[in-house]
Design a protein around this motif. Sequence first.
Motif, mmCIF file in Angstrom:
data_model
loop_
_atom_site.group_PDB
_atom_site.id
_atom_site.type_symbol
_atom_site.label_atom_id
_atom_site.label_comp_id
_atom_site.label_asym_id
_atom_site.label_seq_id
_atom_site.Cartn_x
_atom_site.Cartn_y
_atom_site.Cartn_z
ATOM 1 N N UNK A 1 -53.640 16.577 1.189
ATOM 2 C CA UNK A 1 -53.995 16.829 2.708
ATOM 3 C C UNK A 1 -52.826 17.691 3.201
ATOM 4 N N UNK A 2 -51.616 17.443 2.543
ATOM 5 C CA UNK A 2 -50.337 18.077 3.332
ATOM 6 C C UNK A 2 -50.364 19.457 3.228
ATOM 7 N N UNK A 3 -50.463 20.314 4.281
ATOM 8 C CA UNK A 3 -50.693 21.666 4.078
ATOM 9 C C UNK A 3 -49.227 22.409 3.862
ATOM 10 N N UNK A 4 -48.117 21.872 3.953
ATOM 11 C CA UNK A 4 -46.835 22.409 3.722
ATOM 12 C C UNK A 4 -46.715 22.487 2.244
ATOM 13 N N UNK A 5 -47.273 21.430 1.511
ATOM 14 C CA UNK A 5 -47.048 21.330 -0.108
ATOM 15 C C UNK A 5 -48.021 22.392 -0.712
ATOM 16 N N UNK A 6 -49.436 22.575 -0.019
ATOM 17 C CA UNK A 6 -50.402 23.633 -0.628
ATOM 18 C C UNK A 6 -50.088 24.983 -0.289
ATOM 19 N N UNK A 7 -49.407 25.233 0.695
ATOM 20 C CA UNK A 7 -49.191 26.770 1.107
ATOM 21 C C UNK A 7 -48.754 27.529 -0.214
ATOM 22 N N UNK A 8 -47.429 27.246 -0.504
ATOM 23 C CA UNK A 8 -46.785 27.917 -1.562
ATOM 24 C C UNK A 8 -47.711 27.968 -2.676
ATOM 25 N N UNK A 9 -48.569 27.250 -3.026
ATOM 26 C CA UNK A 9 -49.399 27.344 -4.127
ATOM 27 C C UNK A 9 -50.671 28.015 -4.150
ATOM 28 N N UNK A 10 -51.059 28.649 -3.090
ATOM 29 C CA UNK A 10 -52.306 29.567 -2.746
ATOM 30 C C UNK A 10 -52.467 30.474 -3.804
ATOM 31 N N UNK A 11 -51.447 31.428 -3.937
ATOM 32 C CA UNK A 11 -51.624 32.357 -5.025
ATOM 33 C C UNK A 11 -51.926 31.757 -6.524
ATOM 34 N N UNK A 12 -51.205 30.962 -6.770
ATOM 35 C CA UNK A 12 -51.449 30.207 -8.137
ATOM 36 C C UNK A 12 -52.961 29.896 -8.336
ATOM 37 N N UNK A 13 -53.458 29.183 -7.275
ATOM 38 C CA UNK A 13 -54.549 28.647 -7.160
ATOM 39 C C UNK A 13 -55.815 29.794 -7.355
ATOM 40 N N UNK B 1 -38.404 16.195 2.694
ATOM 41 C CA UNK B 1 -37.739 17.538 1.989
ATOM 42 C C UNK B 1 -37.780 17.404 0.427
ATOM 43 N N UNK B 2 -37.801 15.956 -0.170
ATOM 44 C CA UNK B 2 -37.773 16.106 -1.606
ATOM 45 C C UNK B 2 -39.076 16.723 -2.226
ATOM 46 N N UNK B 3 -40.052 16.687 -1.489
ATOM 47 C CA UNK B 3 -41.273 17.264 -1.915
ATOM 48 C C UNK B 3 -41.403 18.671 -2.467
ATOM 49 N N UNK B 4 -40.231 19.344 -2.078
ATOM 50 C CA UNK B 4 -39.981 20.798 -2.498
ATOM 51 C C UNK B 4 -40.117 20.592 -3.972
ATOM 52 N N UNK B 5 -39.381 19.457 -4.583
ATOM 53 C CA UNK B 5 -39.230 19.479 -6.014
ATOM 54 C C UNK B 5 -40.713 19.348 -6.650
ATOM 55 N N UNK B 6 -41.616 18.424 -6.075
ATOM 56 C CA UNK B 6 -42.817 18.434 -6.701
ATOM 57 C C UNK B 6 -43.597 19.848 -6.307
ATOM 58 N N UNK B 7 -43.377 20.620 -5.625
ATOM 59 C CA UNK B 7 -43.945 21.665 -5.271
ATOM 60 C C UNK B 7 -43.789 22.753 -6.450
ATOM 61 N N UNK B 8 -42.483 22.843 -7.058
ATOM 62 C CA UNK B 8 -42.150 23.404 -7.919
ATOM 63 C C UNK B 8 -42.741 23.140 -9.159
ATOM 64 N N UNK B 9 -42.749 21.819 -9.480
ATOM 65 C CA UNK B 9 -43.540 21.353 -10.590
ATOM 66 C C UNK B 9 -45.157 21.742 -10.738
ATOM 67 N N UNK B 10 -45.719 21.566 -9.564
ATOM 68 C CA UNK B 10 -47.161 21.971 -9.558
ATOM 69 C C UNK B 10 -47.431 23.376 -9.697
ATOM 70 N N UNK B 11 -46.572 24.054 -9.282
ATOM 71 C CA UNK B 11 -46.481 25.719 -9.431
ATOM 72 C C UNK B 11 -46.567 26.129 -10.860
ATOM 73 N N UNK B 12 -45.563 25.416 -11.593
ATOM 74 C CA UNK B 12 -45.532 25.373 -13.274
ATOM 75 C C UNK B 12 -46.790 25.109 -13.782
ATOM 76 N N UNK B 13 -47.230 23.685 -13.326
ATOM 77 C CA UNK B 13 -48.366 23.308 -14.101
ATOM 78 C C UNK B 13 -49.639 24.428 -13.636
ATOM 79 N N UNK B 14 -49.627 25.023 -12.693
ATOM 80 C CA UNK B 14 -51.017 25.820 -12.366
ATOM 81 C C UNK B 14 -50.671 27.079 -13.264
ATOM 82 N N UNK B 15 -49.500 27.280 -13.658
ATOM 83 C CA UNK B 15 -49.238 28.629 -14.432
ATOM 84 C C UNK B 15 -48.876 28.482 -16.022
#
Length: 949
Positions: free
Chosen positions: A124-136, A92-106
């Motif tokens: 390789x973790x699909x759950x982390x990658x999925x929310x980032x697809x639009x930014x990518x 669950x704590x990977x959600x925090x990383x996800x937000x940071x990665x999205x900020x970096x991509x923008x």
Amino acid sequence: MEKSCSLLIHFDKGTPALANEIKEALEGNDVPAKIDAMKKAVMLLLNGETLPQLFITIIRYVLPSEDHTIQKLLLLYLEIIEKTDSKGRVLPEMILICQNLRNNLQHPNEYLRGVTLRFLCRLNEVDIIEPLIPSIMSNLEHRHPFVRRNAILAVMSIYKLSQGEQLLVDAPEKIENVLTTEQDPSAKRNAFLMLFQCAQERAINYLLTHVDRVSDWGELLQMVVLDLIRKVCRTNKAEKGRYIKIIISLLTAPSAAVTYECAGTLVSLSSAPTAIRAAANTYCQLLQSQSDNNVKLIVLDRLNELKSSHKDIMVDMIMDVLRVLSSPNLDIRRKTLDIVLELITPRNINEVVLTLKKEVVKTQSGELEKNGEYRQMLIQAIHSCAIKFPEVASTVVHLLMDFLGDNNVASAIDVVVFVREIIETNPKLRVSIVTRLLDTFYQIRAARVCSCALWIIGEYCLSLSEVESGIATIKQCLGDLPFYSVSEESEATDSSKKTPQANSITTVSSRRPAILADGTYATQSAASETVFSPSTVVQGSLTTGNLRSLLLTGDFFLGAVVACTLTKLILRLEEVQPSKIEVNKATTNALLIMVSMLQLGQSSVLPHPIDNDSYDRIVLCIRLLCNTGDEVRQIWLSSCRESFVKMLSDKQLRETEEIKAKAQTSFSQPDDLIDFYHLKSRRGMSQLELEDAVQDDLKRATGEFVKDENDANKLNRVLQLTGFSDPVYAEAFVTVHHYDIVLDVTVINRTKETLQNLCLELATMGDLKLVERPQNYTLAPESSKQIKANIKVSSTETGVIFGNIVYETSNVLERTVVVLNDIHIDIMDYISPAVCSDAAFRTMWAEFEWENKVAVNTVIQDEKEFLDHIIKSTNMKCLTAPSALEDECGFLAANLYAKSAFGEDALVNLSIEKQSDGKLSGYIRIRSKTQGIALSLGDKITLKQKGGS
């Protein structure tokens, strides 16, 4: 267990950092300290530490940092931490990383966007990658090429994931649109690579629609195009023609890497003469244009491969290849000469020899220190040309005879051996060679060259004038008699009484201790060599003759050769000189010289006396001249020559047999389909495509397409690793390549339960190294799994692979271990028979420091049969001529030679004798540069030598 990491970090291997210290540094505001702490944290994680307490600290204090280095290290940290729990669910704590990665991509900074996209390629973790697809996807249209480049790579790696096609449904279409509009060469290459790997049809369509512009594309994109062409042509041979045109157009590309790849692709796809000629031309241009020696050596290897498969085309390129001799590197020159010597035909022999002669003359300038060695290579090359085509001998022999007095003894020996062979095989040149040899004899400085030249003078001076000049030349080079005066002798005896004479001949014992791998000492035994302190090479001059100078250094073997030559010349003089008085005069002069040599050998002027062999030989010559019988005359005047002729014919026979063995024959089945050239449909086919189709049919007809891998032979290499009653059955199929071993292990679950976390653990002994880490598998009841393991081999040594299979079952908490049978890697897989000259064999024998001595212990009672058995067991080549091994004499000595896949030499000397009870006794001595070969071959021989079966 160590974790994989895509980047290397330099760190000081001192005391490992403590988690508390790292935590403190991360919480501070000092940027360099933070960077250092992040590096230490990554290192500890890579070494197997878990550091769970750092995660929240990093999220709080490192995530907000704007420093680029810290952000890059943060991504590295995120790459190697565990992101899933034991059941494979994302923490669950990977959600925090996800937000940071999205900020970096923008982020407004393109560097941060780029490195984050590059990081996503390794996630390789699909759950982390999925929310980032639009930014990518939005980054595909970013203004900066660095971001677009990495965005394309991220899309490619996400699309390749198991659920990638659901995450990015329209990725190939989007990337194709990017490819058409993209201007940056690197981004364009990445986009084409994505289509090539994920949507091959789109890549092919794009290539074929822009076929006219391929030659204008960037180097990176052209390389990917060549990869695509290779892949398509292997799967669909019918399409080959249209792609070969693209390759031909790329042959003129400005990039050397592209043209090299083009030539290689062309050769692998087509056998059409036009295509092969184009590839060979490209290689020759690369040889001229590239200054890097490594590149030249690689290109020469490619030309060597072409030579073996398309010799007729390569023959036309011979002069282009010869131009490479202008390179000062000896390895390049050696390789070039090796290629050229196999391409010589009656059409080009004169041009080749002319070039080689020019090169020999150039070596006289003496600017380069390795000129002597290069001259030796050229002389050997000219020698083999003259043997193959005797008519060119007359153009080179006189030029080469200028080098009889060469400072480089090895090249002078090559010259004199060449002259000896030519004078026998070309009777027309005999008179001119003998005259020239007598004129230049005084320049010869080396004892071995003198010996061979004297033999030539003794055998081939036939007319009266030649015999007389031969005797005169020898007398002139020996100088005035006696060789020493009485006063010198008395001085020598006086000085020896006062001080012990310093001995000029020293015996160097090779029994020096060697340190073994385990740190213990071992004494190596090698024959003690006799070393002359004074040099056996002297300056030639007419004032003090070269023979005299050599004799005064104590070389009495040369003295014996002089005596034999004089004896032969006197015996011949008796046949051609009508005047008995002249004959008697010459005989007394010869006897005087021989007696003087004996006197010198027994005097105290020289620090050591004459050896027994030379003494006996000179005394025999004296007796012979005093009393000659017809039988003895026959032996001295004709039997020597007959032996030499026999030796030459043996050598020629061996060479022709080797050439026959090299010519490979391929067979096809009698009912195979053959297409007929003249009945082919030629509609819409270019000349090249037509040639290519014909060559393919030829190959099919002659069986070149048939795989030689025999299935029955495969079964011999299957090894059973576990017993039939074990819960897990395993067997391995071992494939040995030059530098690696592939184990194909089949594992079968024989129980009714599911085996979890099944792992094949391997360990090695010897110079073997596991390449990848073992993975865990889940095996359903009664199902099987193929597991591949790669092992790198670094030297020729018998190695052992051992291991176990470890697994868990649902009802037992403990792990079960099944121990596997050992796999022994045989040294014979790396050793192949090879040929070298006797001189090279002797040099290596003296140089190599590892020796293994194996006593003969066998039930075989025939010497020749035992030799054949050893050759077969060790996969070596016998260098001793078959004629030397004929007839029964109760003993046998032979030299065997082989080379390993790593370029190491293995030398074996076999010396055996038949005892009175019929048994064989003796020793097999193995010498090599490395300990591994000597020990492994010794073990192999000990194991196999019993024979009998």
